[in-house]
Scaffold this motif. Structure first.
Motif, PDB file in Angstrom:
ATOM      1  N   ARG A  71      88.226  14.316  67.357  1.00 12.81           N
ATOM      2  CA  ARG A  71      89.849  13.975  68.314  1.00 12.81           C
ATOM      3  C   ARG A  71      90.869  15.405  68.997  1.00 12.81           C
ATOM      4  N   ALA A 107      88.097  16.238  72.368  1.00 13.85           N
ATOM      5  CA  ALA A 107      88.353  15.331  73.297  1.00 13.85           C
ATOM      6  C   ALA A 107      90.117  15.884  73.694  1.00 13.85           C
ATOM      7  N   VAL A 135      86.896   8.214  70.544  1.00 12.22           N
ATOM      8  CA  VAL A 135      87.366   9.551  69.929  1.00 12.22           C
ATOM      9  C   VAL A 135      86.569   8.610  68.901  1.00 12.22           C
TER      10      VAL A 135
END
Length: 297
Positions: free
Chosen positions: A118, A121, A140
């Protein structure tokens, strides 16, 4: 003890007003670094714990620095006539190099991307945002879970390029993963996977044998030195239930700055040999690369 930067000095996570500055950020799976490419004004190298993950040129998304990325791009380029939009599933995100490439080459493509990290990202979205209307949707979560949730016969191409550190998650190497990929692909769709291996290529042979359970057409793209066991390196596996554009893939691979070979047909059958399909959904571990195989100097 480390000296504190003066108020006038940018921190490693703050861009310089005059030139790109490396960004260092803790992410879920380690320490990510975005390093500016000194040869290309708006290009960046993403590493996680020192291992290169992605290279991206924001001004030229058609430029692919890594050899394996170019080979995966050959699969995308030959999956349909030039410019035709595709429905794509990317297992593994990184800096979204291939999704951006596909959006550039095939405007209007719909692309779903799984990225398990996460905070990585978020870093990519913050520092290297995708253009508006790119058609790229990042989820995610685990790549296997994204694939399991995808509708049947909904993808033209699935690209599997998933590494956690230097290893491919084992559950993405087994029978269950291949069955899900076959379910999600349309009848003429293509599955392409990037992996890393070395002689005697046991991991590669097992992956090919597993793909062969669901896909009648297979080929492998790799540099001759990797195929001959001279070094550890990347191989791209390609599978479909329809005939593959082997001649065109071979032409493109041979024209690369680092030429590669396409292995198919009887030669591929000999390579697979007596390798058995991976029947467990738990999969098999990928080989550990030798020290420094992919690390930056």
């Amino acid at each position: 003890m480390h000296d504190e930067p003066s108020p006038d000095e940018p921190s490693p996570d703050e861009p310089s007003p005059d030139e790109p500055t490396p960004v260092v950020r803790a992410v879920d799976l380690g320490t990510a670094r975005l390093l500016p490419d000194l040869d290309r004004p708006r290009a960046w190298l993403l590493t996680v714990d020192g291992a290169p993950q992605s290279h991206l040129d924001l001004d030229d998304p058609g430029h692919l620095e890594f050899e394996y990325a170019r080979r995966l791009a050959h699969v995308l380029d030959t999956a349909a006539p030039s410019g035709v939009p595709l429905d794509l599933v990317h297992l593994g995100g990184g800096a979204l190099t291939l999704p951006r490439y596909a959006a550039f080459r095939r405007p209007g493509s719909r692309q779903r991307v799984a990225e398990v990290d996460r905070r990585l990202a978020e870093l990519v979205a913050e520092r290297l945002p995708t253009p508006a209307g790119s058609g790229i949707e990042v989820t995610v979560g685990d790549a296997g879970a994204l694939l399991a949730a995808a509708p049947a016969a909904s993808a033209d191409v699935i690209v599997a390029d998933v590494f956690r550190g230097s290893a491919i998650p084992a559950h993405l190497t087994g029978a269950g993963h291949v069955a899900e990929a076959a379910r999600v692909l349309r009848p003429g769709g293509t599955y392409a996977a990037n992996l890393a291996d070395a002689a005697p290529l046991d991991f590669t042979r097992a992956r090919l044998a597993t793909l062969r359970v669901h896909f009648a057409e297979l080929c492998l793209i790799a540099e001759p030195a990797v195929l001959r066991g001279r070094r550890f390196g990347n191989l791209v596996l390609v599978a479909s239930r329809a005939p593959l554009p082997v001649a065109e893939l071979a032409r493109r691979a041979a024209a690369d700055p680092f030429p590669a070979r396409v292995v198919h047909g009887a030669e591929l059958t000999r390579l697979i040999g007596d390798a058995a399909p991976v029947t467990t959904d738990a999969g098999i571990p990928s080989p550990r690369p030798p020290a420094g195989a992919f690390d930056l100097a």
